[in-house]
Design an enzyme around this catalytic site. Structure first.
Site, mmCIF file in Angstrom:
data_model
loop_
_atom_site.group_PDB
_atom_site.id
_atom_site.type_symbol
_atom_site.label_atom_id
_atom_site.label_comp_id
_atom_site.label_asym_id
_atom_site.label_seq_id
_atom_site.Cartn_x
_atom_site.Cartn_y
_atom_site.Cartn_z
ATOM 1 N N GLU A 159 0.806 -1.240 0.000
ATOM 2 C CA GLU A 159 0.000 0.000 0.000
ATOM 3 C C GLU A 159 0.836 1.286 0.000
ATOM 4 O OE1 GLU A 159 -2.750 -0.301 3.256
ATOM 5 O OE2 GLU A 159 -3.713 -2.076 2.459
ATOM 6 N N GLU A 273 -6.020 -10.847 -1.161
ATOM 7 C CA GLU A 273 -6.825 -10.657 0.067
ATOM 8 C C GLU A 273 -8.314 -10.630 -0.262
ATOM 9 O OE1 GLU A 273 -5.430 -7.283 2.324
ATOM 10 O OE2 GLU A 273 -3.342 -7.722 1.893
#
Ligand code: XIL
Length: 387
Positions: A159, A273
């Protein structure tokens, strides 16, 4: 107990007679790895995980790869400088090796789950660039060497890219997310991290992992970053698309764009995910105060007492459409990992809003296989019929 065995036997007989594979890993064995997380014992908070044994049993049956949900994050592995603690992650590794699971390490460099000490000196002042680079390299070297040869993939940087809407140009712009890593080191922290990880274990495959790649500006920025690193000899192997989805967003075409652009760029893609929330998207309220969240709870938590069948049917349709796409691009998709084993232990219940009841996975709160589970298996059965 007897009834349960009978019931499970009956279900698998029915699946077989419908031409369906019995497990997720078996169904997709020709296409990609199928994974889940090691929830383990919580590393934050105090609640004990009472279902670990059950989760382990399901994982061994359904999946062939496992990711550390929390226990390999910097806050778990190095809560204080130099005080590495591998107890939970070693327990996961022992289990994974016994079950012959491909292990994904998650994650070495992130803005979250990283203790403040990384960025501060003993007087509480911000450390210099040199000190932070040394701390970054020490963390990566120690952790990657600890699991050298036993971990197949590492999410190295997590991220690192953000977007903003430019109202005049009416488009999004992507940029490096402001974090202490970026502020103190500059964007080179990314390259330094990949080089350090590769040095510590030259055989491990290194991924860059992020969410929201359906935003085209973010996707293009990310693919360009990976291509640039590669062109300069940095060993970055592939892209992880987290895949925290909702029933109605993002649009399927936007997801397909991620798959197709990664394929065109010849960058192997991992869905890292995956979950499909059935609740309203509450991310824009993540900074809401606790009182606000209580006020919002009714609107944002509609299925606290149970989820209607028609919602589960919509979720099954969504999963089915998604897996059709994943199979279509399976030459470039190496792995699909769910962010949880079952609905009873999902981060969606506590992020971005604490105290909700979500149903985002294929296995339900009573460990039952949900309509989405059957729908996903059905994708392969239909595919085989076509071939
Ligand atoms: C989440 C875990 O699932 C939670 O248990 C924890 O409290 C916060 O982090 N993106 C990531 C994951 O890369 O590490 C996050 O995991 C979910 C979002």
């Amino acid at each position: 107990m007897k009834y349960r065995i009978f019931f499970v036997g009956l279900i698998s007989l029915l699946l077989q007679s419908a031409g369906l594979a019995n497990t997720l890993q078996e169904a997709f064995s020709e296409h990609f790895l199928m994974g889940t997380v090691w929830h383990g014992q919580p590393v934050e908070g105090h609640k004990k995980n009472h279902f670990l044994e059950k989760e382990k049993a399901i994982t061994a049956i359904e999946f062939n790869t496992i990711t550390a949900e929390n226990c390999m994050k910097p806050a778990a592995l190095q809560p204080e400088e130099g005080a590495f603690s591998f107890a939970e992650s070693d327990a996961m590794m022992a289990y994974a090796q016994a079950q012959d699971l491909v292990v994904v390490g998650h994650t070495l460099v992130w803005k979250n789950a990283t203790p403040d000490w990384f960025f501060l000196d003993k007087h509480g002042a911000q450390v210099s660039r040199e000190v932070l680079i040394t701390r970054l390299k020490t963390h990566i070297r120690t952790v990657v060497e600890h699991y050298r040869g036993r971990i197949e993939y590492w999410d190295v940087v997590n991220e690192a890219i953000d977007t903003r809407w430019l109202p005049k140009q009416k488009r999004f712009e992507a940029f490096y997310k402001p974090t202490p890593w970026l502020e103190i080191i500059g964007p080179e922290y990314i390259e330094i991290a990949y080089r350090a990880a590769h040095e510590a274990d030259p055989s491990v495959k290194l991924l860059y992992n992020d969410y929201g790649l359906h935003n085209e500006a973010k996707l293009d920025f990310t693919l360009a970053m990976i291509a640039d690193l590669k062109s300069r000899g940095v060993q970055i192997y592939g892209l992880g698309y987290q895949g925290h989805l909702f029933i109605d967003q993002p649009a399927l075409v936007e997801i397909e764009r991620v798959l197709s652009k990664a394929q065109q760029a010849q960058i192997p893609l991992h869905i890292t995910e995956l979950d499909v929330s059935v609740l309203p998207n509450a991310w824009k309220h993540r900074a809401a105060s606790v009182e606000d969240r209580f006020a919002l709870a009714a609107e944002f938590n509609p299925y606290a007492d149970g989820v209607p069948e028609e919602i589960l049917a919509l979720q099954a349709k969504r999963y089915s459409e998604l897996f059709k796409l994943l199979v279509k691009y399976s030459d470039n998709v190496e792995r699909v990992t769910f962010w949880g084993v079952w609905d009873g232990n999902s981060w969606r219940d506590y992020r971005p809003m604490l105290g909700r009841t979500d149903y985002p996975l294929l296995i339900g709160r009573n460990f039952e296989r949900k309509p989405a589970y059957a729908a996903v298996l059905q994708v392969v059965a239909q595919q085989e019929k076509k071939d």
